[in-house]
Design a protein around this motif. Sequence first.
Motif, PDB file in Angstrom:
ATOM      1  N   ARG A  79     -39.580  15.363 -34.405  1.00 55.45           N
ATOM      2  CA  ARG A  79     -39.289  16.900 -33.893  1.00 55.45           C
ATOM      3  C   ARG A  79     -40.063  17.427 -34.961  1.00 55.45           C
ATOM      4  O   ARG A  79     -40.123  18.389 -34.778  1.00 55.45           O
ATOM      5  CB  ARG A  79     -38.516  17.011 -32.722  1.00 55.45           C
ATOM      6  CG  ARG A  79     -37.708  15.961 -31.529  1.00 55.45           C
ATOM      7  CD  ARG A  79     -37.621  17.057 -30.240  1.00 55.45           C
ATOM      8  NE  ARG A  79     -35.622  16.432 -31.144  1.00 55.45           N
ATOM      9  CZ  ARG A  79     -34.931  15.506 -30.842  1.00 55.45           C
ATOM     10  NH1 ARG A  79     -35.061  14.231 -30.212  1.00 55.45           N
ATOM     11  NH2 ARG A  79     -34.041  15.622 -31.254  1.00 55.45           N
ATOM     12  N   GLN A  85     -37.895  20.120 -25.100  1.00 54.29           N
ATOM     13  CA  GLN A  85     -36.707  19.803 -26.344  1.00 54.29           C
ATOM     14  C   GLN A  85     -35.760  20.455 -25.839  1.00 54.29           C
ATOM     15  O   GLN A  85     -34.302  19.738 -26.754  1.00 54.29           O
ATOM     16  CB  GLN A  85     -37.250  20.451 -27.876  1.00 54.29           C
ATOM     17  CG  GLN A  85     -39.127  19.157 -27.719  1.00 54.29           C
ATOM     18  CD  GLN A  85     -39.479  20.104 -29.292  1.00 54.29           C
ATOM     19  OE1 GLN A  85     -39.113  20.808 -29.622  1.00 54.29           O
ATOM     20  NE2 GLN A  85     -40.554  19.885 -29.686  1.00 54.29           N
ATOM     21  N   GLU A  92     -32.518  18.822 -28.559  1.00 52.17           N
ATOM     22  CA  GLU A  92     -31.941  19.580 -29.632  1.00 52.17           C
ATOM     23  C   GLU A  92     -30.268  20.193 -29.087  1.00 52.17           C
ATOM     24  O   GLU A  92     -29.438  19.954 -29.880  1.00 52.17           O
ATOM     25  CB  GLU A  92     -32.806  20.744 -29.298  1.00 52.17           C
ATOM     26  CG  GLU A  92     -34.029  20.595 -29.969  1.00 52.17           C
ATOM     27  CD  GLU A  92     -33.980  20.594 -31.523  1.00 52.17           C
ATOM     28  OE1 GLU A  92     -33.503  21.686 -32.878  1.00 52.17           O
ATOM     29  OE2 GLU A  92     -34.456  19.251 -31.678  1.00 52.17           O
TER      30      GLU A  92
END
Length: 261
Positions: A27, A211, A215
């Motif tokens: 990522r 995400q 995260e």
Amino acid sequence: MDLQVWRSKERKATELSYQEWDEQFTRQAGWTRGTRAHLYRRANLLRAGRVLDVGSGTGAVTEELAQRTQGQVVGIDLDPGMVDFSQRRHGRAQYRSEDAHDLPFSDGWFDLVVCHYLLLWCVDASKVAQEMVRVTRPGGAILVCAEPDYGGRLDYPDLPLGRWQSQALRREGADPQLGRKLRGLFTLPGVRHAELGLMPGLWDLATLRAQFDAEWSLWERSLAGLIPPDELARVKAADLAAIETGERMAFMPVFYSLVRV
């Protein structure tokens, strides 16, 4: 080894699997892909005979380097588990478990030395910078592809994520404001020129939403014991709500440098 370069990474390896670390590193690599491509062209990666990736982690960036040059690519990381994971990729790069403070290579051995989200984790970032310069040949280059500065983070709506992340990083022995110090680290003998830049921000709500879970899973682990669970839950809900309404903005200053030796 007496010097521990990535103390946080070592402690958290008991909480995250290497596969989860690889997903996080991938990522991060996605966030900086455009800047890396620009730096690779500027440093003529294609023609580099020997390339060193310092702090190679699970090999996410190292294998990219190997795919873009005909030369030899070596990745080093202090964590032997990261090295083992990288080797199982069966890619073109070679991997070794080494300490960035004391690189086991001759002076001027590499045409190009690269790092990505490394220096903030180093016990002595200035010593690591000196070692990177030492092993780079005259006429070669060092690419510091990404060093964040959490002290300059901007959030709208006003959420305390930057402050919390800075606290968590300091607790783990990292320097959350390394980005602003990057130019000074490479004011060294042997350096002809050090170019400093700041990555642009792109506020893509679809990416923020895609995400979000990954995260926040990482943040919740790193902030455990530092922020009360109910406060974490409140800010997480506010973050998601702002994404859903389309008003969410988050900008983390991430610096890069092209160092000519």
